[in-house]
Design a protein around this motif. Structure first.
Motif, PDB file in Angstrom:
ATOM      1  N   GLU A  41       0.828  -1.408   0.118  1.00 16.42           N
ATOM      2  CA  GLU A  41      -0.168  -0.088   0.326  1.00 16.42           C
ATOM      3  C   GLU A  41       1.500   1.494  -0.018  1.00 16.42           C
ATOM      4  O   GLU A  41       1.830   1.050   0.022  1.00 16.42           O
ATOM      5  CB  GLU A  41      -1.319   0.357   0.894  1.00 16.42           C
ATOM      6  CG  GLU A  41      -0.618   0.417   2.567  1.00 16.42           C
ATOM      7  CD  GLU A  41      -1.108   0.408   3.608  1.00 16.42           C
ATOM      8  OE1 GLU A  41      -2.633  -0.193   3.406  1.00 16.42           O
ATOM      9  OE2 GLU A  41      -0.848   0.760   4.672  1.00 16.42           O
ATOM     10  N   MET A  88       0.622   5.149   1.449  1.00 14.94           N
ATOM     11  CA  MET A  88      -0.613   5.852   2.404  1.00 14.94           C
ATOM     12  C   MET A  88      -0.259   7.207   1.986  1.00 14.94           C
ATOM     13  O   MET A  88       1.214   7.839   2.601  1.00 14.94           O
ATOM     14  CB  MET A  88      -0.879   5.234   3.553  1.00 14.94           C
ATOM     15  CG  MET A  88      -1.731   6.250   4.782  1.00 14.94           C
ATOM     16  SD  MET A  88      -3.121   5.952   4.382  1.00 14.94           S
ATOM     17  CE  MET A  88      -2.830   3.837   4.436  1.00 14.94           C
ATOM     18  N   THR A 133      -6.095  10.683  -1.428  1.00 12.78           N
ATOM     19  CA  THR A 133      -6.232  11.104  -0.123  1.00 12.78           C
ATOM     20  C   THR A 133      -5.927  10.794   1.023  1.00 12.78           C
ATOM     21  O   THR A 133      -5.790   9.980   1.364  1.00 12.78           O
ATOM     22  CB  THR A 133      -8.050  10.289   0.001  1.00 12.78           C
ATOM     23  OG1 THR A 133      -8.653  11.003  -1.394  1.00 12.78           O
ATOM     24  CG2 THR A 133      -9.349  10.965   0.882  1.00 12.78           C
ATOM     25  N   GLY A 167      -4.496   9.703   3.960  1.00 15.43           N
ATOM     26  CA  GLY A 167      -4.948   8.577   5.072  1.00 15.43           C
ATOM     27  C   GLY A 167      -6.393   7.232   3.901  1.00 15.43           C
ATOM     28  O   GLY A 167      -6.160   6.466   4.710  1.00 15.43           O
ATOM     29  N   THR A 168      -6.164   7.096   3.312  1.00 17.44           N
ATOM     30  CA  THR A 168      -6.816   6.412   2.229  1.00 17.44           C
ATOM     31  C   THR A 168      -5.829   5.685   1.501  1.00 17.44           C
ATOM     32  O   THR A 168      -4.518   6.346   0.464  1.00 17.44           O
ATOM     33  CB  THR A 168      -7.515   7.212   1.376  1.00 17.44           C
ATOM     34  OG1 THR A 168      -8.997   7.483   1.441  1.00 17.44           O
ATOM     35  CG2 THR A 168      -8.156   5.773  -0.115  1.00 17.44           C
ATOM     36  N   ALA A 169      -5.431   4.729   1.679  1.00 20.45           N
ATOM     37  CA  ALA A 169      -4.841   3.556   0.973  1.00 20.45           C
ATOM     38  C   ALA A 169      -4.160   3.241  -0.283  1.00 20.45           C
ATOM     39  O   ALA A 169      -6.079   3.336  -1.401  1.00 20.45           O
ATOM     40  CB  ALA A 169      -3.635   2.533   1.429  1.00 20.45           C
ATOM     41  N   VAL A 170      -3.786   3.080  -0.629  1.00 16.85           N
ATOM     42  CA  VAL A 170      -3.736   3.112  -3.131  1.00 16.85           C
ATOM     43  C   VAL A 170      -3.150   1.507  -2.931  1.00 16.85           C
ATOM     44  O   VAL A 170      -1.959   1.731  -2.161  1.00 16.85           O
ATOM     45  CB  VAL A 170      -3.621   4.245  -3.731  1.00 16.85           C
ATOM     46  CG1 VAL A 170      -4.669   5.249  -3.380  1.00 16.85           C
ATOM     47  CG2 VAL A 170      -2.394   4.780  -3.454  1.00 16.85           C
ATOM     48  N   SER A 229      -4.066  15.489   1.059  1.00 14.24           N
ATOM     49  CA  SER A 229      -4.823  14.901   0.324  1.00 14.24           C
ATOM     50  C   SER A 229      -3.612  15.849  -0.599  1.00 14.24           C
ATOM     51  O   SER A 229      -3.466  16.935  -0.348  1.00 14.24           O
ATOM     52  CB  SER A 229      -6.103  15.716  -0.055  1.00 14.24           C
ATOM     53  OG  SER A 229      -6.640  14.536   0.398  1.00 14.24           O
TER      54      SER A 229
END
Length: 134
Positions: free
Chosen positions: A40, A42, A82, A84-87, A46
């Protein structure tokens, strides 16, 4: 061998100004050969997508010349991040490229195009011992 043999490896790019590249390196120190099971990227803030001024975050296995994952914050790449949103939560490499061995050097790089973007990210790999399979 009865116990689950997994390790987690994290690399971190601290908050950097737009237009500032940065690298983080780690040498993998666990004996044996390991397979990438999960990954991930993280972000801590943003980052809007931008066609001209964007950043690309790339995780490499330098030893084996393998790109493990990459994320560009431009519309033609993967786009916005974003906080705190893992990609990229599933492996993007296959076969032998999933292997990480003791002594391999991993590098997380932030490279900017145009004026780039400010930001900080953490890349994390979860590895399972190859003898257990994945």
């Amino acid at each position: 061998m009865g116990q689950d043999q997994r390790v987690q490896v994290s690399l971190h790019i601290p908050t950097t100004a737009a237009g500032t590249g940065q690298d983080d390196f780690v040498t993998f120190n666990h004996p044996g050969t390991w397979l990438i099971e999960d990954q991930e990227l993280m972000p801590n803030a943003s980052v809007a997508a931008d066609a001209t001024d964007y950043s690309t975050y790339t995780l490499y296995n330098v030893t084996d010349s393998v790109t493990i994952m990459s994320h560009a914050t431009n519309p033609g790449g993967q786009g916005a991040l974003t906080a705190g949103t893992a990609v990229l939560a599933s492996p993007t490499v296959t076969g032998a490229d999933r292997r990480i061995s003791q002594g391999d050097v991993l590098r997380l790089r932030k490279a900017d195009s145009g004026s780039g973007k400010a930001g900080a990210v953490r890349a994390t790999l979860v590895l399972v011992n190859e003898r257990q399979g994945a």
